[in-house]
Scaffold this active site. Structure first.
Site, PDB file in Angstrom:
ATOM      1  N   ASP A 153      44.099  11.727 -31.863  1.00  0.00           N
ATOM      2  CA  ASP A 153      43.366  12.917 -31.427  1.00  0.00           C
ATOM      3  C   ASP A 153      43.557  13.999 -32.486  1.00  0.00           C
ATOM      4  OD1 ASP A 153      43.408  11.254 -29.161  1.00  0.00           O
ATOM      5  OD2 ASP A 153      43.435  12.956 -27.776  1.00  0.00           O
ATOM      6  N   LYS A 216      36.206  15.755 -27.852  1.00  0.00           N
ATOM      7  CA  LYS A 216      37.144  16.218 -26.826  1.00  0.00           C
ATOM      8  C   LYS A 216      37.077  17.734 -26.729  1.00  0.00           C
ATOM      9  CE  LYS A 216      42.212  16.152 -26.087  1.00  0.00           C
ATOM     10  NZ  LYS A 216      43.483  15.578 -26.608  1.00  0.00           N
ATOM     11  N   LYS A 252      35.826  13.376 -23.863  1.00  0.00           N
ATOM     12  CA  LYS A 252      37.137  13.589 -23.253  1.00  0.00           C
ATOM     13  C   LYS A 252      37.324  15.058 -22.897  1.00  0.00           C
ATOM     14  CE  LYS A 252      42.153  13.126 -24.011  1.00  0.00           C
ATOM     15  NZ  LYS A 252      43.223  12.595 -24.894  1.00  0.00           N
TER      16      LYS A 252
END
Length: 316
Positions: A153, A216, A252
């Site tokens: 991430d 995300k 996400k």
């Protein structure tokens, strides 16, 4: 199986003239949280689905290998055995999608999850601010992968989006994607720092063009984290990118998603805006920790008719 997004050449024509009707986005998002809720077995089924999409996360300054090991034990068995039996899931007991930790905690998570099939995700690239030198940010990806992380991430440089420096953002994310290699890369946009929904849309498109597998919302450390209006705009960007390229990008939401009711709102958004494929962990991840306890509590009520105390569903 979803074909991985290879990225495309930066094409400003796909986003530079984009407009976002903010009042309409707010109304659409509000409609998701005010409509009649799912009930009984349908709610239970959707909550089990949400559980399977969770990136169970600990990103605290006081994390220890022991704490990570306890979190991983919960990831292996997110639902009590009696509830698994009560839901008729013994043949395929649920587990979460991944466990997300800092790079230094990756070895502990890998050990604790060995044999489970649950991947370890690591934040990297100067999380959460993303303001360390690029060489160090890329080296952090190398370190996390070397320790056994299978998903990374990454965080973007917010000033690139705020200053409309889309070429710089594209090159940054492209370099991170190249460094991730075969590992899945989730690009954290830190939408609470981007100021406008239009910036959110543009940053989403640029990150996908640069090869992000998942976009995300947040690090969880911003003042404002995942919200339904921001998520709606990101989903529309995912849809536009798919229409332009044929590639399906994951989504996400992360930060502040704590209740089972919240999870149902995001699942509804995915289903209505992107379709059934985005209700699977291949294309939907929910970054959370406290959420899992409330989902388990709601499923306990479905099976037994009683709510357990939250401390009976502790994460660690």
């Amino acid at each position: 199986m979803t074909i991985r997004n290879p990225g495309i050449a930066l094409d400003p024509t796909l986003f530079e003239h984009a407009q976002v009707n903010t009042p309409a986005a707010l109304r659409r998002a509000e409609s998701l949280s005010t409509r009649r809720a799912l009930k009984q077995q349908w709610q239970a089924a959707w909550l089990v689905k949400a559980m399977a999409c969770i990136d169970l996360t600990t990103l605290a300054g006081d994390d220890t290998p022991q704490r990570v090991a306890r979190l991983c034990a919960k990831a292996r068995n997110p639902l009590r055995r009696d509830l698994v039996a009560g839901l008729g899931l013994e043949a395929a007991p649920p587990k979460v999608a991944a466990v997300c930790v800092y790079p230094s905690m990756v070895p502990a998570a890998v050990r604790a999850l060995q044999g489970s099939g649950i991947p370890v995700a690591s934040v990297a690239t100067g999380f959460p601010a993303g303001l360390t030198p690029m060489r160090e940010r890329l080296a952090e990806i190398d370190h996390a992968l070397g320790e056994g992380a299978r998903e990374i991430d990454v965080v973007i440089t917010r000033s690139h989006a705020l200053g409309q420096h889309w070429g710089a953002l594209y090159e940054e994310v492209q370099a991170m994607r190249a460094r991730c290699g075969a590992a899945q890369m989730k690009a954290i946009l830190a939408t609470g720092d981007l100021k406008t929904l239009r910036n959110v849309y543009k940053a989403s498109m640029v990150a996908m063009m640069a090869g992000a597998d998942v976009i995300k919302t947040s690090t969880g450390k911003e003042e404002v984290n995942a919200t339904l209006p921001v998520s709606l705009v990101m989903c529309r960007a995912i849809r536009d990118y798919r229409d332009a390229t044929g590639y399906a990008i994951g989504f996400k939401p992360a930060g502040g998603i704590r209740s089972a009711r919240d999870a149902l709102h995001w699942l509804t958004l995915m289903n209505e805006e992107l379709g059934r494929d985005w209700l699977e962990p291949d294309l939907l991840r929910i970054g959370a920790s406290a959420l899992l306890g409330d989902i388990e509590r709601q499923l306990e009520h479905h099976v037994t008719g009683r709510y357990g105390a939250l401390h009976q569903h502790a994460m660690v």
